[in-house]
Design an enzyme around this catalytic site. Structure first.
Site, short mmCIF file in Angstrom:
data_model
loop_
_atom_site.label_atom_id
_atom_site.label_comp_id
_atom_site.label_asym_id
_atom_site.label_seq_id
_atom_site.Cartn_x
_atom_site.Cartn_y
_atom_site.Cartn_z
N GLU A 145 -32.87 -31.06 -15.58
CA GLU A 145 -34.27 -30.97 -16.02
C GLU A 145 -34.35 -30.51 -17.48
OE1 GLU A 145 -35.34 -28.78 -12.30
OE2 GLU A 145 -37.08 -30.09 -12.38
N GLU B 142 -31.94 -30.59 -5.03
CA GLU B 142 -33.03 -29.78 -4.48
C GLU B 142 -33.44 -30.17 -3.06
OE1 GLU B 142 -32.76 -30.58 -7.60
OE2 GLU B 142 -33.55 -29.01 -8.90
N1 COA Z 1 -26.12 -20.54 -8.83
C1 COA Z 1 -25.37 -19.40 -8.88
N2 COA Z 1 -24.03 -19.41 -9.00
C2 COA Z 1 -23.42 -20.61 -9.11
C3 COA Z 1 -24.14 -21.82 -9.07
C4 COA Z 1 -25.56 -21.75 -8.92
N3 COA Z 1 -26.31 -22.85 -8.92
N4 COA Z 1 -23.27 -22.85 -9.17
C5 COA Z 1 -22.05 -22.29 -9.29
N5 COA Z 1 -22.14 -20.95 -9.24
C6 COA Z 1 -21.05 -19.97 -9.31
C7 COA Z 1 -20.26 -19.93 -8.02
O1 COA Z 1 -20.90 -19.09 -7.07
C8 COA Z 1 -18.95 -19.40 -8.50
O2 COA Z 1 -19.07 -17.99 -8.68
P1 COA Z 1 -17.95 -16.99 -8.08
O3 COA Z 1 -16.70 -17.37 -8.81
O4 COA Z 1 -18.48 -15.66 -8.43
O5 COA Z 1 -17.89 -17.29 -6.64
C9 COA Z 1 -18.80 -20.02 -9.89
O6 COA Z 1 -20.11 -20.39 -10.28
C10 COA Z 1 -17.94 -21.26 -9.91
O7 COA Z 1 -18.45 -22.17 -8.95
P2 COA Z 1 -17.56 -22.87 -7.83
O8 COA Z 1 -18.45 -23.27 -6.71
O9 COA Z 1 -16.39 -21.99 -7.48
O10 COA Z 1 -17.02 -24.13 -8.62
P3 COA Z 1 -16.56 -25.51 -7.99
O11 COA Z 1 -15.94 -26.26 -9.09
O12 COA Z 1 -15.78 -25.31 -6.77
O13 COA Z 1 -17.94 -26.24 -7.56
C11 COA Z 1 -20.19 -27.02 -7.87
C12 COA Z 1 -18.87 -26.60 -8.53
C13 COA Z 1 -21.21 -27.27 -8.99
C14 COA Z 1 -19.99 -28.28 -7.04
C15 COA Z 1 -20.67 -25.86 -6.96
O14 COA Z 1 -20.57 -24.64 -7.68
C16 COA Z 1 -22.07 -26.04 -6.48
O15 COA Z 1 -22.33 -26.83 -5.59
N6 COA Z 1 -23.00 -25.24 -7.06
C17 COA Z 1 -24.39 -25.26 -6.64
C18 COA Z 1 -25.12 -26.45 -7.19
C19 COA Z 1 -26.56 -26.42 -6.76
O16 COA Z 1 -26.88 -26.72 -5.63
N7 COA Z 1 -27.45 -25.99 -7.67
C20 COA Z 1 -28.82 -25.72 -7.34
C21 COA Z 1 -29.70 -26.80 -7.81
S1 COA Z 1 -31.36 -26.47 -7.32
#
Ligand code: COA
Length: 253
Positions: free
Chosen positions: A115, A135
């Site tokens: 966004e 979302e």
């Molecule tokens: N909010 C808060 N923390 C987040 C985040 C988010 N949207 N996305 C990633 N992080 C944090 C993780 O909790 C992790 O923190 P930690 O090391 O303290 O546990 C760190 O960032 C690294 O993320 P991680 O999930 O370990 O990396 P990955 O490469 O395995 O996966 C993603 C990457 C993007 C696929 C995964 O982090 C994810 O699905 N994130 C959420 C995406 C999402 O749904 N966003 C909301 C949109 S409304």
């Protein structure tokens, strides 16, 4: 202007850089980041020296992985959220920015991340970029303009496909759908975005600002109204005033 917790602001002559800076959380968009960006954009908007702005994300993995999901558990009440939005509407501030905004995208560009990118005027992406609106799969709606900006930029079918399924798009798919304008090697992404910003900054500022305004505001007008807007904005440029003088202004007399 610096000292922000979640973003780095740098001004370099006529261009500015805004770096989302929570790499440990993949630059997830938090309340603090909203406030920091609101302050930064407010200052940039009022700074005539800044002619173009580059947005990027710190760290290797993401421009921004969306809203901070950990904060969701501590979200304020709907009444408080509405009040905050009324006094600090970051998304309308993005929309009102007179300077061209350039997004240099890499890694995850999800939810609020996409966004923010959609409020930018030019989007460059490295080949590793992954776009998505998760979302709906989380039981929520994009609330930072995504339901409105995405169809305007990528068209309704592509927007429905992305928003209703939460499907992720590669950089190439994003390019095919007009979500980004160029794919750039990761190592040259930021330099290229800055070169572009500098190039734009070298042009006449009124011409640049008015061109942006004509395009962005024109999207919400009828063609007839848009032609009037274009005429008025064109007449404000230095070259037009010098070359045509009263001819431009007389059209509506
Ligand atoms: N909010 C808060 N923390 C987040 C985040 C988010 N949207 N996305 C990633 N992080 C944090 C993780 O909790 C992790 O923190 P930690 O090391 O303290 O546990 C760190 O960032 C690294 O993320 P991680 O999930 O370990 O990396 P990955 O490469 O395995 O996966 C993603 C990457 C993007 C696929 C995964 O982090 C994810 O699905 N994130 C959420 C995406 C999402 O749904 N966003 C909301 C949109 S409304």
């Amino acid at each position: 202007m610096n000292g922000f917790e979640t973003a780095i602001y740098e001004k370099d002559g006529s261009i500015a850089r805004v770096t989302l800076n929570r790499p440990q959380a993949l630059n997830a968009f938090s309340v603090r980041m909203r406030d920091d960006l609101f302050e930064i954009l407010g200052a940039v908007k009022a700074d005539d020296e800044v002619r173009a702005v580059v947005f990027s994300g710190a760290g290797d993995k993401a421009f921004c992985a969306g809203a901070d999901l950990k904060e969701f558990l501590t979200a304020p009440s709907a009444v408080k959220a509405r009040h905050i939005r009324s006094v600090r509407d970051l998304w309308r501030l993005f929309l009102s920015m007179p300077q061209p905004l350039i997004a240099a995208l890499h890694g995850y560009v999800l939810g609020s991340g996409i966004e923010i990118a959609l409020f930018c005027d030019v989007r460059l992406a490295s080949p590793d970029t992954v776009f998505g609106f998760p979302e709906v799969t989380l039981g929520i709606l994009p609330a930072a303009g995504g339901t409105q900006t995405l169809p305007r930029i990528a068209g309704l079918p592509a927007a429905l496909d992305m928003l209703l399924t939460g499907r992720r798009l590669s950089a190439q798919e994003a390019l095919d759908r007009g979500l980004v304008s160029r794919i750039v090697p990761r190592e040259t992404l930021l330099p290229m975005a800055e070169d572009l910003a500098r190039e734009i900054a070298s042009f006449d500022p009124i011409a640049v600002r008015n061109a942006k305004q004509a395009l962005i505001r024109g999207m919400d007008l009828t063609l007839d109204q848009g032609l009037d807007l274009e005429w008025r904005l064109a007449a404000e440029t230095k070259v037009a005033r010098k070359a045509f003088g009263h001819f431009y202004t007389r059209r509506h007399e």
